[in-house]
Design a protein around this motif. Structure first.
Motif, PDB file in Angstrom:
ATOM      1  N   SER A 146      84.336  -0.684   9.309  1.00 35.82           N
ATOM      2  CA  SER A 146      83.054  -0.763   8.944  1.00 35.82           C
ATOM      3  C   SER A 146      83.278  -1.686   7.743  1.00 35.82           C
ATOM      4  N   VAL A 147      82.541  -2.960   7.713  1.00 41.78           N
ATOM      5  CA  VAL A 147      82.751  -4.259   6.728  1.00 41.78           C
ATOM      6  C   VAL A 147      81.061  -4.344   6.156  1.00 41.78           C
ATOM      7  N   ARG A 148      81.358  -4.350   5.155  1.00 42.50           N
ATOM      8  CA  ARG A 148      80.137  -4.928   4.150  1.00 42.50           C
ATOM      9  C   ARG A 148      79.916  -5.978   3.005  1.00 42.50           C
ATOM     10  N   ILE A 149      79.461  -6.491   2.838  1.00 45.04           N
ATOM     11  CA  ILE A 149      79.476  -7.477   1.801  1.00 45.04           C
ATOM     12  C   ILE A 149      78.269  -7.235   0.460  1.00 45.04           C
ATOM     13  N   SER A 150      78.707  -7.204  -0.307  1.00 45.29           N
ATOM     14  CA  SER A 150      78.411  -7.629  -1.537  1.00 45.29           C
ATOM     15  C   SER A 150      76.666  -8.204  -1.822  1.00 45.29           C
ATOM     16  N   GLN A 151      75.875  -8.128  -2.593  1.00 47.22           N
ATOM     17  CA  GLN A 151      74.442  -8.504  -2.887  1.00 47.22           C
ATOM     18  C   GLN A 151      74.997  -9.751  -2.859  1.00 47.22           C
TER      19      GLN A 151
ATOM     20  N   LEU B 228      81.649 -21.680   5.275  1.00 52.60           N
ATOM     21  CA  LEU B 228      81.380 -20.724   4.864  1.00 52.60           C
ATOM     22  C   LEU B 228      81.602 -19.667   3.962  1.00 52.60           C
ATOM     23  N   VAL B 229      83.194 -19.435   4.942  1.00 53.10           N
ATOM     24  CA  VAL B 229      84.267 -18.231   4.112  1.00 53.10           C
ATOM     25  C   VAL B 229      84.711 -19.141   2.432  1.00 53.10           C
ATOM     26  N   GLU B 230      84.630 -20.593   2.896  1.00 56.32           N
ATOM     27  CA  GLU B 230      85.418 -21.615   1.660  1.00 56.32           C
ATOM     28  C   GLU B 230      84.627 -20.703   0.346  1.00 56.32           C
ATOM     29  N   ARG B 231      83.241 -21.269   1.021  1.00 57.68           N
ATOM     30  CA  ARG B 231      82.104 -21.939   0.128  1.00 57.68           C
ATOM     31  C   ARG B 231      81.602 -20.419  -0.681  1.00 57.68           C
ATOM     32  N   LEU B 232      81.377 -19.346  -0.260  1.00 59.97           N
ATOM     33  CA  LEU B 232      80.696 -18.004  -0.411  1.00 59.97           C
ATOM     34  C   LEU B 232      82.253 -17.736  -1.104  1.00 59.97           C
ATOM     35  N   GLN B 233      83.561 -17.719  -0.683  1.00 66.38           N
ATOM     36  CA  GLN B 233      84.607 -17.163  -1.598  1.00 66.38           C
ATOM     37  C   GLN B 233      84.724 -15.127  -0.859  1.00 66.38           C
ATOM     38  N   LEU B 234      84.358 -15.519   0.424  1.00 64.20           N
ATOM     39  CA  LEU B 234      84.488 -14.092   0.337  1.00 64.20           C
ATOM     40  C   LEU B 234      86.074 -13.337   0.600  1.00 64.20           C
ATOM     41  N   PRO B 235      85.756 -12.242   0.306  1.00 62.91           N
ATOM     42  CA  PRO B 235      86.878 -11.719   0.323  1.00 62.91           C
ATOM     43  C   PRO B 235      87.585 -11.589   1.745  1.00 62.91           C
ATOM     44  N   THR B 236      88.702 -10.447   1.480  1.00 66.27           N
ATOM     45  CA  THR B 236      89.685 -10.079   3.228  1.00 66.27           C
ATOM     46  C   THR B 236      89.046  -8.874   3.172  1.00 66.27           C
ATOM     47  N   PRO B 237      88.638  -8.689   4.544  1.00 65.06           N
ATOM     48  CA  PRO B 237      88.805  -9.595   5.950  1.00 65.06           C
ATOM     49  C   PRO B 237      87.263 -10.438   6.251  1.00 65.06           C
ATOM     50  N   ALA B 238      87.850 -11.402   5.245  1.00 64.89           N
ATOM     51  CA  ALA B 238      86.572 -13.313   5.249  1.00 64.89           C
ATOM     52  C   ALA B 238      85.720 -13.159   6.376  1.00 64.89           C
ATOM     53  N   MET B 239      86.416 -13.430   7.466  1.00 66.10           N
ATOM     54  CA  MET B 239      86.066 -13.781   8.397  1.00 66.10           C
ATOM     55  C   MET B 239      85.589 -12.370   9.334  1.00 66.10           C
ATOM     56  N   GLN B 240      85.600 -11.402   9.081  1.00 62.09           N
ATOM     57  CA  GLN B 240      85.280 -10.349   9.659  1.00 62.09           C
ATOM     58  C   GLN B 240      84.241  -9.762   9.173  1.00 62.09           C
ATOM     59  N   THR B 241      84.064 -10.342   7.524  1.00 59.45           N
ATOM     60  CA  THR B 241      82.450  -9.686   6.585  1.00 59.45           C
ATOM     61  C   THR B 241      81.734 -11.444   7.088  1.00 59.45           C
ATOM     62  N   LEU B 242      81.874 -12.374   7.341  1.00 59.57           N
ATOM     63  CA  LEU B 242      81.229 -13.054   7.727  1.00 59.57           C
ATOM     64  C   LEU B 242      80.393 -13.040   9.029  1.00 59.57           C
TER      65      LEU B 242
ATOM     66  N   ALA C  11      80.264  -9.935  10.713  1.00 63.06           N
ATOM     67  CA  ALA C  11      79.446  -9.039  10.252  1.00 63.06           C
ATOM     68  C   ALA C  11      77.949  -9.183   9.790  1.00 63.06           C
ATOM     69  N   ALA C  12      77.682  -9.569   8.339  1.00 68.56           N
ATOM     70  CA  ALA C  12      76.819 -10.086   7.299  1.00 68.56           C
ATOM     71  C   ALA C  12      76.112 -11.109   9.163  1.00 68.56           C
ATOM     72  N   LEU C  13      76.581 -11.572   9.395  1.00 62.20           N
ATOM     73  CA  LEU C  13      75.911 -12.941  10.423  1.00 62.20           C
ATOM     74  C   LEU C  13      74.865 -12.330  11.625  1.00 62.20           C
ATOM     75  N   GLU C  14      75.453 -10.979  12.049  1.00 61.48           N
ATOM     76  CA  GLU C  14      75.197  -9.894  12.924  1.00 61.48           C
ATOM     77  C   GLU C  14      73.952 -10.034  12.261  1.00 61.48           C
ATOM     78  N   HIS C  15      73.990  -9.134  11.890  1.00 64.48           N
ATOM     79  CA  HIS C  15      73.446  -8.581  10.475  1.00 64.48           C
ATOM     80  C   HIS C  15      72.012  -9.251  10.113  1.00 64.48           C
ATOM     81  N   LEU C  16      71.470  -9.794   9.725  1.00 68.20           N
ATOM     82  CA  LEU C  16      71.012 -11.242   9.885  1.00 68.20           C
ATOM     83  C   LEU C  16      69.888 -11.771  10.811  1.00 68.20           C
TER      84      LEU C  16
END
Length: 121
Positions: free
Chosen positions: A2-7, A32-46, A48-53
């Motif tokens: 399970s991968v979560r994204i912060s608010q 997007l990964v670079e602009r959002l500075q997502l933590p590892t695992p960044a691509m999986q987080t992105l 998951a967030a896009l699928e949720h959206l």
């Protein structure tokens, strides 16, 4: 897994997509990964967030904003997982590559550009 994204990252993602929509342009996963500075695992987080959206947009009967995110490769299409998600949501049927996918994606992007999404959503 399970991968979560912060608010904070979620709101930043929505803002990036709203900006892309206003400017009528697409954005790559990498940008997007670079602009959002997502933590590892960044691509999986992105992903998951896009699928949720996409699920939220489908439930609200809106065009899928996640269609604005594409690969930087020659196809200029989203990754196959986007199309798999669209199939699960009942928005697309067919293979994730080829003319049908490209045509559906182009139409979905046009719908996203034209749609007036509620603020903060």
């Amino acid at each position: 897994m399970s991968v979560r994204i912060s608010q904070q990252h979620w709101q930043a993602l929505l803002a990036e997509l709203a900006d892309a929509r206003r400017q009528s342009h697409l954005v790559t996963y990498r940008a997007l990964v670079e602009r959002l500075q997502l933590p590892t695992p960044a691509m999986q987080t992105l992903t998951a967030a896009l699928e949720h959206l996409a699920a939220l947009d489908a439930k609200a009967e809106r065009p899928l904003r996640s269609a604005l995110v594409i690969s930087q490769g020659a196809s200029r299409l989203p990754r196959p997982g986007f199309f798999d998600c669209a199939v699960r949501l009942g928005r697309f049927s067919g293979p994730c590559d080829g003319v049908a996918a490209a045509s559906w994606h182009a139409a979905e992007v046009a719908r996203v550009f034209e749609f007036d999404y509620p603020e903060g959503n």
